[in-house]
Scaffold this motif. Structure first.
Motif, PDB file in Angstrom:
ATOM      1  N   UNK A  72       2.183 -19.764  -2.526  1.00 42.18           N
ATOM      2  CA  UNK A  72       0.786 -19.684  -2.118  1.00 42.18           C
ATOM      3  C   UNK A  72       0.586 -18.538  -1.129  1.00 42.18           C
ATOM      4  N   UNK A  73       1.533 -18.380  -0.209  1.00 40.71           N
ATOM      5  CA  UNK A  73       1.465 -17.241   0.717  1.00 40.71           C
ATOM      6  C   UNK A  73       1.510 -15.920  -0.036  1.00 40.71           C
ATOM      7  N   UNK A  74       2.328 -15.832  -1.077  1.00 43.44           N
ATOM      8  CA  UNK A  74       2.383 -14.617  -1.898  1.00 43.44           C
ATOM      9  C   UNK A  74       1.017 -14.359  -2.528  1.00 43.44           C
ATOM     10  N   UNK A  75       0.382 -15.424  -2.999  1.00 45.01           N
ATOM     11  CA  UNK A  75      -0.948 -15.265  -3.608  1.00 45.01           C
ATOM     12  C   UNK A  75      -1.972 -14.765  -2.595  1.00 45.01           C
ATOM     13  N   UNK A  76      -1.926 -15.296  -1.376  1.00 44.03           N
ATOM     14  CA  UNK A  76      -2.846 -14.831  -0.342  1.00 44.03           C
ATOM     15  C   UNK A  76      -2.566 -13.376   0.030  1.00 44.03           C
ATOM     16  N   UNK A  77      -1.298 -13.013   0.126  1.00 48.28           N
ATOM     17  CA  UNK A  77      -0.953 -11.623   0.438  1.00 48.28           C
ATOM     18  C   UNK A  77      -1.453 -10.693  -0.662  1.00 48.28           C
ATOM     19  N   UNK A  78      -1.349 -11.130  -1.908  1.00 51.56           N
ATOM     20  CA  UNK A  78      -1.857 -10.345  -3.040  1.00 51.56           C
ATOM     21  C   UNK A  78      -3.372 -10.192  -2.944  1.00 51.56           C
ATOM     22  N   UNK A  79      -4.045 -11.264  -2.582  1.00 49.83           N
ATOM     23  CA  UNK A  79      -5.493 -11.216  -2.410  1.00 49.83           C
ATOM     24  C   UNK A  79      -5.883 -10.207  -1.333  1.00 49.83           C
ATOM     25  N   UNK A  80      -5.196 -10.245  -0.196  1.00 51.71           N
ATOM     26  CA  UNK A  80      -5.515  -9.301   0.874  1.00 51.71           C
ATOM     27  C   UNK A  80      -5.178  -7.867   0.486  1.00 51.71           C
ATOM     28  N   UNK A 130       2.497  -2.174  -0.926  1.00 53.96           N
ATOM     29  CA  UNK A 130       1.110  -1.994  -1.361  1.00 53.96           C
ATOM     30  C   UNK A 130       0.133  -2.221  -0.210  1.00 53.96           C
ATOM     31  N   UNK A 131       0.407  -3.225   0.610  1.00 55.04           N
ATOM     32  CA  UNK A 131      -0.437  -3.466   1.779  1.00 55.04           C
ATOM     33  C   UNK A 131      -0.411  -2.252   2.709  1.00 55.04           C
ATOM     34  N   UNK A 132       0.777  -1.719   2.945  1.00 52.98           N
ATOM     35  CA  UNK A 132       0.892  -0.529   3.802  1.00 52.98           C
ATOM     36  C   UNK A 132       0.164   0.659   3.178  1.00 52.98           C
ATOM     37  N   UNK A 133       0.310   0.826   1.867  1.00 56.39           N
ATOM     38  CA  UNK A 133      -0.368   1.937   1.191  1.00 56.39           C
ATOM     39  C   UNK A 133      -1.885   1.795   1.318  1.00 56.39           C
ATOM     40  N   UNK A 134      -2.374   0.560   1.387  1.00 57.36           N
ATOM     41  CA  UNK A 134      -3.801   0.332   1.550  1.00 57.36           C
ATOM     42  C   UNK A 134      -4.346   0.811   2.881  1.00 57.36           C
ATOM     43  N   UNK A 135      -3.466   0.976   3.857  1.00 61.29           N
ATOM     44  CA  UNK A 135      -3.891   1.491   5.162  1.00 61.29           C
ATOM     45  C   UNK A 135      -4.076   3.012   5.154  1.00 61.29           C
ATOM     46  N   UNK A 136      -3.403   3.683   4.249  1.00 63.07           N
ATOM     47  CA  UNK A 136      -3.383   5.150   4.261  1.00 63.07           C
ATOM     48  C   UNK A 136      -4.761   5.808   4.209  1.00 63.07           C
ATOM     49  N   UNK A 137      -5.705   5.338   3.381  1.00 64.87           N
ATOM     50  CA  UNK A 137      -7.021   5.996   3.359  1.00 64.87           C
ATOM     51  C   UNK A 137      -7.777   5.897   4.694  1.00 64.87           C
ATOM     52  N   UNK A 138      -7.387   4.951   5.518  1.00 67.13           N
ATOM     53  CA  UNK A 138      -8.077   4.749   6.793  1.00 67.13           C
ATOM     54  C   UNK A 138      -7.378   5.455   7.954  1.00 67.13           C
ATOM     55  N   UNK A 139      -6.239   6.052   7.678  1.00 65.16           N
ATOM     56  CA  UNK A 139      -5.457   6.702   8.733  1.00 65.16           C
ATOM     57  C   UNK A 139      -5.689   8.207   8.703  1.00 65.16           C
ATOM     58  N   UNK A 140      -6.165   8.749   9.812  1.00 64.89           N
ATOM     59  CA  UNK A 140      -6.455  10.179   9.885  1.00 64.89           C
ATOM     60  C   UNK A 140      -5.300  10.976  10.485  1.00 64.89           C
ATOM     61  N   UNK A 178      11.960  -9.306  -3.918  1.00 66.14           N
ATOM     62  CA  UNK A 178      11.643  -7.899  -4.214  1.00 66.14           C
ATOM     63  C   UNK A 178      10.162  -7.730  -4.528  1.00 66.14           C
ATOM     64  N   UNK A 179       9.563  -8.716  -5.190  1.00 74.93           N
ATOM     65  CA  UNK A 179       8.125  -8.650  -5.463  1.00 74.93           C
ATOM     66  C   UNK A 179       7.337  -8.669  -4.153  1.00 74.93           C
ATOM     67  N   UNK A 180       7.789  -9.456  -3.190  1.00 74.25           N
ATOM     68  CA  UNK A 180       7.121  -9.494  -1.892  1.00 74.25           C
ATOM     69  C   UNK A 180       7.280  -8.157  -1.177  1.00 74.25           C
ATOM     70  N   UNK A 181       8.453  -7.554  -1.264  1.00 72.20           N
ATOM     71  CA  UNK A 181       8.649  -6.233  -0.650  1.00 72.20           C
ATOM     72  C   UNK A 181       7.706  -5.205  -1.274  1.00 72.20           C
ATOM     73  N   UNK A 182       7.548  -5.256  -2.592  1.00 71.54           N
ATOM     74  CA  UNK A 182       6.606  -4.354  -3.262  1.00 71.54           C
ATOM     75  C   UNK A 182       5.176  -4.628  -2.816  1.00 71.54           C
ATOM     76  N   UNK A 199      -4.906  -5.917   6.626  1.00 73.04           N
ATOM     77  CA  UNK A 199      -3.458  -5.693   6.478  1.00 73.04           C
ATOM     78  C   UNK A 199      -2.669  -6.765   7.239  1.00 73.04           C
ATOM     79  N   UNK A 200      -3.061  -7.018   8.487  1.00 74.52           N
ATOM     80  CA  UNK A 200      -2.338  -8.010   9.299  1.00 74.52           C
ATOM     81  C   UNK A 200      -2.355  -9.395   8.638  1.00 74.52           C
ATOM     82  N   UNK A 201      -3.489  -9.767   8.083  1.00 78.08           N
ATOM     83  CA  UNK A 201      -3.571 -11.066   7.408  1.00 78.08           C
ATOM     84  C   UNK A 201      -2.627 -11.115   6.204  1.00 78.08           C
ATOM     85  N   UNK A 202      -2.660 -10.061   5.390  1.00 84.88           N
ATOM     86  CA  UNK A 202      -1.779 -10.019   4.219  1.00 84.88           C
ATOM     87  C   UNK A 202      -0.312  -9.956   4.607  1.00 84.88           C
ATOM     88  N   UNK A 203       0.002  -9.146   5.608  1.00 89.09           N
ATOM     89  CA  UNK A 203       1.395  -9.001   6.048  1.00 89.09           C
ATOM     90  C   UNK A 203       1.928 -10.313   6.618  1.00 89.09           C
TER      91      UNK A 203
END
Length: 166
Positions: A13-21, A109-119, A101-105, A77-81
Motif C-alpha cells: 500500500x505504501x508503494x501504491x501511495x508513493x506511485x501516486x505521489x 522517479x520521485x527525485x526526477x520529478x523535482x528537477x523541473x522545479x530546481x533552478x 528494486x521497483x521501490x528504488x526506481x 516529494x517528501x510524502x512520496x519518499x
C-alpha cells in the motif's frame, strides 16, 4: 505485532501511495489535466460513499497553477519518499529483490520529478547523483546472471549518470 502478510500488504500500500505521489509530481511539472479532464485546481466530483469517514485529500492534491512551486513539489516529494522508505523497511533487498528494486526506481522517479522545479545547477547535479547512487546499491549486491531483467532496468542508472554531465 502484525502477521507478516499484513505487514507486506501495508508495504505494498505504501508503494501504491508513493506511485501516486510520483504521478502527482509529474503532473505538477507538466501542468497536465487529470485523466478525467479536470485540472489539478478543480476539486474532484463527490464520492458516492456518503457514509464512509474518508479523510480529506492532502492539500498538495489540489494545487492551482500559481501554487505549483518548488516548495509544493518538495512537499509532494517528501510524502512520496516517506511512503517509499516505509515500504523499503519491509520489502528489503534480501528477500524481496524485485519489489525492492521497483521501490528504488520509484524513488528515482520521485527525485526526477523535482528537477523541473530546481533552478540551481549544483542542486540539479546533486539530485542526479542521488538518483544514480540509489540504483548502484542493488547492482553491487546482485548476481547479474540471476537478475538479468533488473540489470537491464538499471540502465536508468547510466541515464542518471549521463545527466550529471549536462
Amino acid at each position: 505485532g502484525l502477521p507478516e502478510e499484513e505487514v507486506e500488504a501495508a508495504a505494498q500500500l505504501d508503494v501504491s501511495f508513493a506511485t501516486l505521489y510520483s504521478s502527482l509530481l509529474s503532473a505538477l511539472a507538466r501542468a497536465d489535466p487529470l485523466p478525467d479532464g479536470r485540472s489539478l485546481a478543480e476539486p474532484p466530483s463527490p464520492l458516492p460513499f456518503v457514509g464512509l469517514p474518508l479523510p480529506q485529500p492532502h492539500p498538495a492534491a489540489s494545487l492551482a497553477a500559481e501554487q505549483r512551486t518548488a516548495a509544493s513539489a518538495k512537499e509532494v516529494y517528501r510524502l512520496g519518499a516517506a511512503h517509499a522508505a516505509r515500504a523499503k523497511g519491509f520489502l528489503v533487498l534480501d528477500g524481496f529483490v524485485t519489489d525492492h528494486c521497483a521501490i528504488l526506481n520509484l524513488e528515482t522517479s520521485l527525485l526526477a520529478g523535482l528537477l523541473p522545479f530546481e533552478a540551481h545547477p549544483g542542486r540539479k547535479m546533486a539530485i542526479h547523483k542521488r538518483r544514480a547512487d540509489l540504483l548502484a546499491v542493488p547492482l553491487a549486491q546482485l548476481n547479474e546472471d540471476a537478475y538479468v531483467q533488473l540489470y537491464r532496468q538499471a540502465l536508468r542508472q547510466g541515464k542518471a549518470y549521463s545527466q550529471l554531465q549536462v
